[in-house]
Design an enzyme around this catalytic site. Structure first.
Site, PDB file in Angstrom:
ATOM      1  N   SER A   1      24.705   8.151 -26.189  1.00 30.07           N
ATOM      2  CA  SER A   1      24.081   8.490 -25.231  1.00 30.07           C
ATOM      3  C   SER A   1      22.809   7.349 -25.469  1.00 30.07           C
ATOM      4  CB  SER A   1      23.506   9.828 -25.467  1.00 30.07           C
ATOM      5  OG  SER A   1      22.578  10.377 -24.453  1.00 30.07           O
TER       6      SER A   1
ATOM      7  N   GLY B   1      25.311   9.516 -19.408  1.00 32.83           N
ATOM      8  CA  GLY B   1      24.041   9.373 -18.937  1.00 32.83           C
ATOM      9  C   GLY B   1      23.063  10.382 -19.373  1.00 32.83           C
ATOM     10  N   ASP B   2      23.465  11.063 -20.403  1.00 32.92           N
ATOM     11  CA  ASP B   2      22.398  12.122 -20.714  1.00 32.92           C
ATOM     12  C   ASP B   2      22.958  12.534 -22.172  1.00 32.92           C
ATOM     13  OD1 ASP B   2      20.520  14.342 -20.979  1.00 32.92           O
ATOM     14  OD2 ASP B   2      20.282  14.215 -19.198  1.00 32.92           O
ATOM     15  N   ASP B   3      22.694  13.910 -22.637  1.00 31.75           N
ATOM     16  CA  ASP B   3      23.230  14.500 -23.906  1.00 31.75           C
ATOM     17  C   ASP B   3      24.929  14.305 -23.789  1.00 31.75           C
ATOM     18  OD1 ASP B   3      21.084  15.284 -25.321  1.00 31.75           O
ATOM     19  OD2 ASP B   3      20.690  16.920 -23.849  1.00 31.75           O
TER      20      ASP B   3
END
Length: 361
Positions: free
Chosen positions: A184, A151-153
């Site tokens: 991502s 849910g991010d990098d």
């Protein structure tokens, strides 16, 4: 004989978690001033450590943490799922890490780290700050043969935050990332920064696929960071249905406190992109330097990215200086000099012939 896979579950109630001091290169807990929650697997000052298994799973059960974070019910910064600090000769392989409360795998100020055949998973939406792997002030590191969808990098290389990272003075360097598949939807497949105040250099990214993502690869920084990002090489990068392929951003203005020096500007230079391919990309390149943070000596060599629709200026540059070699599609921005490979070979041959002349005085 039937095989058995181990699943290790994390406690969801934060009152059972120990509190730890802030990271010295960040100044405070990253989300809150003061202490931070510990990690499920945590180690300091270790040597010759192996974390491995037959693809067993360490499950952070992050849903409760994410909900409380969004509702502002947590009093301290969430902890990574796995955090190894001030250690060396570390191998992490053949496991699945999923649903971390915060960053998933965080090697901090470590040397000689290998991460191989690791799967890292979190929901691509509504799982805040669940970075996959965050090498932070690390040296001599290999990440290979991994699958990351978070849910991010997917991978974010860091080295401290503003004045605290500058004072800590521990760069991330000599890092190789290869044979990795990333997704991502919120951030980027591979990022450098934004916390890079100790410097980042000697990074090689090769044979990487970023699919169904918001961004492919990104370098992000801002005035106040100081430090540098230099000697960065991307080779054989495939972008498959990505909104923005290559991003350099110099106004990522998030600071730990008011004590940073706005005149501490980072240096961005010596960055190369070779054999970049893909399809379904909306904006292949968006590189926005600034007058105070120019991006220097950028090289594009052999790039062909299929775009989703025709639009002017889909290769976007501002305060970026460098060159393009070979075939580049879509057409690069004007302030990147075209450099013909054949012309280079001719000049090199002429120079060599000149040095071969025997001058007899």
């Amino acid at each position: 004989m039937a095989e058995c896979w181990l699943i290790l579950l994390i406690l969801q109630d934060e009152k059972y978690w120990p509190l730890m001091p802030p990271l010295p290169s960040y100044g405070y807990g990253r989300e809150h001033i003061g202490p931070r929650y510990g990690s499920l697997i945590h180690g300091q000052n270790l040597r010759d450590v192996v974390i491995t298994g037959h693809n067993g799973t360490i499950n952070g059960q992050g849903q409760t943490w994410w909900k409380k974070y969004r509702q502002k019910l947590l009093n301290h910064t969430r902890g990574p799922l796995v955090q190894i600090m001030w250690s060396r000769d570390i191998v992490i392989s053949n496991i699945t890490l999923r649903d971390s409360p915060f960053w998933t795998l965080h090697p901090y100020d470590c040397k000689n780290v290998t991460i191989r055949n690791v799967t890292i998973l979190a929901p691509v939406h509504d799982a805040p700050n669940t970075d996959g792997i965050d090498p932070d002030s690390c040296e001599d590191m290999l990440i290979e043969d991994c699958y990351i969808s978070v849910g991010d990098d997917g991978i974010a290389i860091k080295s401290g935050w503003d004045q605290y990272g500058i004072a800590y003075r521990q760069p991330s360097k000599n890092i190789r990332i290869r044979n990795v598949v990333l997704q991502s939807m919120v951030s980027a497949g591979i990022s450098i920064g934004s916390e890079m105040s100790g410097g980042v250099s000697g990074v090689t990214v090769e044979n990487v696929v970023v699919w169904n993502s918001r961004r492919g690869v990104r370098i992000k920084t801002a005035p106040g960071r100081g430090g540098y990002v230099q000697d960065i090489s991307y080779h054989n990068l495939t972008l498959d249905v990505v909104r923005v392929g290559i991003v350099i951003k110099t106004d990522y203005n998030e600071h730990p406190d008011e004590g940073y020096d706005p005149k501490a500007v980072p240096v961005l230079k010596d960055i190369s992109f070779t054999s970049i391919h893909g399809q379904g990309v909306r904006v292949p390149v968006r590189m926005h330097g600034s007058e105070e943070i120019p991006v220097r000596n950028v090289t594009f060599r052999d790039m062909s990215v299929g775009i989703t629709y025709k639009k002017k200026h889909i290769f976007q540059c501002a305060f970026v200086y460098g060159r393009v070699i070979g075939t580049i599609f879509p057409a690069p921005c004007d302030n990147l000099d075209r450099y013909d490979e054949q012309e280079r070979l001719v000049k090199r041959s002429a120079a060599q012939n000149a040095t071969d002349i025997d001058y007899d005085f």
